[in-house]
Motif scaffolding. Structure first.
Motif, PDB file in Angstrom:
ATOM      1  N   UNK A 501     -56.549  74.488   9.445  1.00  0.00           N
ATOM      2  CA  UNK A 501     -55.297  75.129   9.874  1.00  0.00           C
ATOM      3  C   UNK A 501     -54.412  75.338   8.640  1.00  0.00           C
ATOM      4  N   UNK A 502     -53.745  76.481   8.558  1.00  0.00           N
ATOM      5  CA  UNK A 502     -52.705  76.688   7.540  1.00  0.00           C
ATOM      6  C   UNK A 502     -51.444  77.110   8.301  1.00  0.00           C
ATOM      7  N   UNK A 503     -50.392  76.282   8.223  1.00  0.00           N
ATOM      8  CA  UNK A 503     -49.211  76.483   9.077  1.00  0.00           C
ATOM      9  C   UNK A 503     -48.005  76.929   8.244  1.00  0.00           C
ATOM     10  N   UNK A 504     -47.252  77.899   8.792  1.00  0.00           N
ATOM     11  CA  UNK A 504     -46.037  78.411   8.141  1.00  0.00           C
ATOM     12  C   UNK A 504     -44.847  78.277   9.095  1.00  0.00           C
ATOM     13  N   UNK A 505     -43.633  78.126   8.528  1.00  0.00           N
ATOM     14  CA  UNK A 505     -42.468  77.918   9.398  1.00  0.00           C
ATOM     15  C   UNK A 505     -41.958  79.180  10.078  1.00  0.00           C
ATOM     16  N   UNK A 506     -42.274  80.372   9.535  1.00  0.00           N
ATOM     17  CA  UNK A 506     -41.773  81.614  10.137  1.00  0.00           C
ATOM     18  C   UNK A 506     -42.919  82.606  10.324  1.00  0.00           C
ATOM     19  N   UNK A 507     -42.672  83.574  11.215  1.00  0.00           N
ATOM     20  CA  UNK A 507     -43.713  84.573  11.507  1.00  0.00           C
ATOM     21  C   UNK A 507     -43.656  85.716  10.498  1.00  0.00           C
ATOM     22  N   UNK A 508     -42.438  86.269  10.316  1.00  0.00           N
ATOM     23  CA  UNK A 508     -42.287  87.390   9.379  1.00  0.00           C
ATOM     24  C   UNK A 508     -41.239  87.035   8.331  1.00  0.00           C
ATOM     25  N   UNK A 574     -59.490  70.911  18.584  1.00  0.00           N
ATOM     26  CA  UNK A 574     -60.683  71.396  17.885  1.00  0.00           C
ATOM     27  C   UNK A 574     -61.210  70.250  17.015  1.00  0.00           C
ATOM     28  N   UNK A 575     -62.146  69.450  17.535  1.00  0.00           N
ATOM     29  CA  UNK A 575     -62.621  68.266  16.792  1.00  0.00           C
ATOM     30  C   UNK A 575     -63.182  68.579  15.412  1.00  0.00           C
ATOM     31  N   UNK A 576     -63.647  69.825  15.195  1.00  0.00           N
ATOM     32  CA  UNK A 576     -64.258  70.183  13.915  1.00  0.00           C
ATOM     33  C   UNK A 576     -63.217  70.528  12.843  1.00  0.00           C
ATOM     34  N   UNK A 577     -61.924  70.638  13.226  1.00  0.00           N
ATOM     35  CA  UNK A 577     -60.875  70.961  12.245  1.00  0.00           C
ATOM     36  C   UNK A 577     -60.489  69.686  11.501  1.00  0.00           C
ATOM     37  N   UNK A 578     -60.650  69.695  10.167  1.00  0.00           N
ATOM     38  CA  UNK A 578     -60.423  68.469   9.383  1.00  0.00           C
ATOM     39  C   UNK A 578     -59.310  68.617   8.343  1.00  0.00           C
ATOM     40  N   UNK A 579     -58.772  69.838   8.179  1.00  0.00           N
ATOM     41  CA  UNK A 579     -57.722  70.033   7.172  1.00  0.00           C
ATOM     42  C   UNK A 579     -56.534  70.749   7.815  1.00  0.00           C
ATOM     43  N   UNK A 580     -55.333  70.241   7.539  1.00  0.00           N
ATOM     44  CA  UNK A 580     -54.093  70.876   7.976  1.00  0.00           C
ATOM     45  C   UNK A 580     -53.242  71.080   6.725  1.00  0.00           C
ATOM     46  N   UNK A 581     -53.033  72.335   6.340  1.00  0.00           N
ATOM     47  CA  UNK A 581     -52.140  72.649   5.217  1.00  0.00           C
ATOM     48  C   UNK A 581     -50.829  73.137   5.831  1.00  0.00           C
ATOM     49  N   UNK A 582     -49.728  72.468   5.510  1.00  0.00           N
ATOM     50  CA  UNK A 582     -48.419  72.886   6.033  1.00  0.00           C
ATOM     51  C   UNK A 582     -47.572  73.361   4.853  1.00  0.00           C
ATOM     52  N   UNK A 583     -47.317  74.667   4.804  1.00  0.00           N
ATOM     53  CA  UNK A 583     -46.491  75.211   3.714  1.00  0.00           C
ATOM     54  C   UNK A 583     -45.007  75.077   4.082  1.00  0.00           C
ATOM     55  N   UNK A 584     -44.164  74.896   3.056  1.00  0.00           N
ATOM     56  CA  UNK A 584     -42.726  74.633   3.260  1.00  0.00           C
ATOM     57  C   UNK A 584     -42.544  73.453   4.218  1.00  0.00           C
ATOM     58  N   UNK A 585     -43.307  72.393   3.977  1.00  0.00           N
ATOM     59  CA  UNK A 585     -43.285  71.227   4.870  1.00  0.00           C
ATOM     60  C   UNK A 585     -41.890  70.622   4.974  1.00  0.00           C
TER      61      UNK A 585
END
Length: 717
Positions: A501-508, A574-585
């Protein structure tokens, strides 16, 4: 004479227009006004001489305005004021201070409060952005001197202003003093004598006077920390009546007729048959607590609290089987369509093979499909009904409801829980022998102080153990200038067959912020960084059909990287997901970061959460990120989150049903809350040798008349 229940407009100096402004602060009665406490106190009995000031200290200074003016710099306008005491002078500065330009006149007496600093260039002492109050002219007489008797020569209470500054701290002092002078001397004591004696509580009248107008010898430290006898009396009283209300509500529920479900060998075998794994000791303990509750003849009201991945859903399904096997229907309400659908797919996978009939009801279904599902529910054909807020619609009627399960309760509010439960009363007496049981589930660990108030009417079960085979998630913090290293690590994990997963705080993107946006970064990651990998995009503005399609592709492994916003915070498994990158954490709340991290670590493989930060991080942001790196313990994180954000914002939105406190603070007053809960239960246990029936009745009348408007919990349930 004024009573505590007198409308505030009848206090001398207020009237209807100012009463409207006070209403915005929750002040409707004289009692509300007198419980509007100072947020700090200034020692104007012994104000500091300018010559005595030292850099680094907080100080109150009373001086005479000498001169003032605005000067402009390239960055901003700065307002400068010089005050004096004899030959001593002190400079005060306000950034962006143009609004102060015509505020001060030479000769005025002014009280200032702030942190003393030393100017690095001139070496002069100054206070930057001090709080201030006008005290009148230095040589004034008559009204000025009368007013000054409340302003100087004493410990002075400082109140938050109201009406965008139209109602000042100085105004509050005068009006509260008037209200106290005109208050009836016959203030009834509503706390039983034995409690007063045990805790050495002062009388309500003394508490109200001394909390606003402390005596000269009172400790300034105790005043600032709300630990004077006057503060403790008022704080305890507020918490005591809230806990009394919750205790009454709990006992009223226990007195209602519920459904005594059967738990025989047939039902036990049915439960065992659906288990996809060997249960943990915590799961066995919690199921036992729920099963014992469900067998009792009064309605179960239980909160099941467990960290992400602790197995709450399977416990919910086991409880559902107990109800279904006894011939009843079960409703499971989730806050989002994604989560409702996930529960539906899980239920079908686990329960359908055993012959249970499951339906899904959400707002996005076509009208014909909704009508058909509602008919199945009304006829009793649907045994487990899973849905969103759509379950609350008037048209939805259950034939024989036995159990209501509410997932992620904090996203609904207490009143919606009540609405779903009330649907049980729509059938005939023989169909509905009693109120359905209620199981509230949450993956947001709730600090004990909030559990005692927000969920004080519920019994508590805690899943404090993760299933075997789960490895702790490794959390690392990194600045975004090292993103090439992060993307290299992501590529290696994908090469091992894992998902990310790569997560961002805003959509646009927004011109006003420099935050990276999900849509732009999706294009960059899919087009430039990982052109050879399958990258998907998920955010809240996609229509529900497209969201489901993307989510299903990720769950099936058809996408290797999912770029998303916090839409994945709850309910994606999703048990196979092993990495979570959170930008602007640094831009995310602590509970939100913990929920996001909970999306990984759901399988046996080692998982990694990478917190990337961009730009300067605030002091509070540092504490949030440090906590995430230091611990995976959701309860420890919840306690810190409550401390950082305060109870009102703990769940991101103001909670429907959250008691609104005038004087208590759940973080500061934890011990008093525990004490209030014990004492409230002891009072309801009476009458006895300590507490008379008259005292109990007096306390309950006070609860209904004075405290009921502060919180709605007494009526909910």
């Amino acid at each position: 004479m004024l009573e505590l229940t007198t409308p505030v407009q009848y206090v001398k100096g207020i009237g209807p227009r100012l009463a409207e402004i006070l209403a915005t602060k929750g002040i409707a009665t004289v009692g509300d006004l007198l419980h509007y406490l100072p947020f700090r106190y200034e020692d104007r009995l012994n104000p500091r001489g300018i010559a005595e000031l030292r850099p680094g200290e907080m100080a109150t200074v009373i001086g005479e305005v000498r001169n003032s003016g605005l000067f402009r710099t390239r960055k901003m306008p700065i307002f400068q004021l010089t005050v004096g005491q004899g030959r001593s002078k002190l400079r005060c500065l306000w950034f962006h201070g143009a609004y102060l330009q015509d505020k001060f006149k030479p000769g005025q007496l002014i009280a200032l409060y702030g942190k003393v600093e030393q100017d690095t260039r001139s070496g002069e002492l100054q206070i930057v952005q001090p709080q201030f109050e006008m005290l009148g002219d230095a040589g004034g007489d008559g009204d000025d001197k009368a007013a000054a008797s409340l302003e100087v020569g004493r410990i002075v209470p400082i109140y938050e202003s109201a009406g965008q500054g139209r109602v000042t701290a100085r105004w509050f002092r005068r009006v509260i003093r008037t209200a106290l002078d005109d208050l009836t001397p016959d203030l009834a004591e509503t706390i039983p004598a034995a409690v007063l004696e045990r805790l050495a509580l002062v009388s309500p009248r003394e508490a109200l006077w001394k909390v606003h107008w402390p005596e000269a010898g009172e400790s300034l430290a105790d005043l600032q920390s709300s630990r004077t006898p006057a503060h403790i009396r008022l704080i305890f009283e507020e918490l005591f009546f809230i806990e009394l209300g919750l205790e009454m509500k709990k006992r009223q529920q226990k007195a209602q007729t519920g459904i005594a479900f059967q738990l025989d060998d047939r039902v036990r075998q049915a439960i065992k048959k659906i288990l996809p794994f060997h249960p943990t000791a915590a799961q066995k303990r919690v199921l036992k607590e729920i099963a014992e509750d469900m067998q009792k003849p009064h309605p179960m009201r239980r909160l099941l609290q467990g960290d992400v991945g602790s197995g709450k859903t399977i416990i919910g399904f086991q409880a559902a089987i107990i109800a279904i096997e006894s011939g009843y229907q079960v409703a499971l309400m989730a806050p989002t369509e994604i989560l409702a659908q996930q529960h539906y797919f899980s239920a079908r996978r686990i329960l359908e093979n055993a012959g249970y009939r499951i339906v899904l009801l959400t707002g996005s279904l076509e009208a014909d499909r909704k009508r058909e599902i509602r008919r199945h529910i009304a006829q009793g054909n649907a045994q487990l009904v899973i849905g969103t807020h759509a379950l609350l619609e008037e048209k939805v009627e259950f034939a024989k409801p036995g159990l209501v399960i509410v997932d992620e309760q904090h996203r609904f509010g207490v009143l919606q829980r009540l609405k779903l439960m009330k649907k049980s009363g729509e059938g005939s007496e023989d169909k509905n022998p009693g109120e359905p049981d209620v199981l509230v589930m949450t993956a947001t660990p709730i600090p004990r102080t909030l559990a005692l108030t927000l969920y004080g009417d519920l019994d508590l079960s805690v899943l404090d153990e993760l299933p075997p085979g789960r490895t702790p998630i490794v959390t690392r913090r990194i600045t975004d200038d090292r993103s090439p290293e992060v993307w290299d690590f992501v590529r290696k994990q994908v090469a091992k067959g894992h998902q990310v997963y790569v997560v961002y705080p805003v959509i646009v993107e927004n011109e006003e912020t420099e935050l990276k946006a999900a849509i732009k970064m999706y294009r960059e990651l899919s087009g430039k960084v990982f052109p050879d990998l399958k990258v998907g995009l998920l955010h809240g503005r996609l229509d529900s059909e497209l969201k489901d399609q993307v989510m299903r592709m990720f769950q099936k492994g058809e996408l290797q990287i999912l770029v998303a916003t916090t839409v994945i915070e709850v309910g994606v498994d999703v048990p196979n997901a092993t990495v979570m990158v959170i930008e602007h954490a640094e831009r995310f709340g602590l509970a939100q970061l913990h929920q996001l991290r909970g999306r990984i670590g759901r399988g046996a493989a080692k998982s990694y959460c990478i917190l990337m930060t961009g730009g300067k991080v605030t002091e509070e942001g540092e504490r949030r990120l440090d906590a995430m790196v230091r611990t995976n313990d959701g309860f420890e994180i919840a306690e810190l989150d409550l401390e950082l954000r305060g109870p009102g914002e703990f769940f991101g939105t103001r909670q429907a049903g959250m008691p609104s406190f005038h004087v208590a603070n759940l973080i500061r007053d934890r011990k008093l809350l525990e004490l209030a809960k014990r004492e409230a239960a002891a009072v309801i246990d009476g009458p006895n040798s300590e507490i008379t029936q008259v005292e109990i009745s007096r306390a309950l009348v006070a609860l209904r008349t004075r405290w009921q408007h502060s919180y709605g919990l007494v009526e909910v349930g």
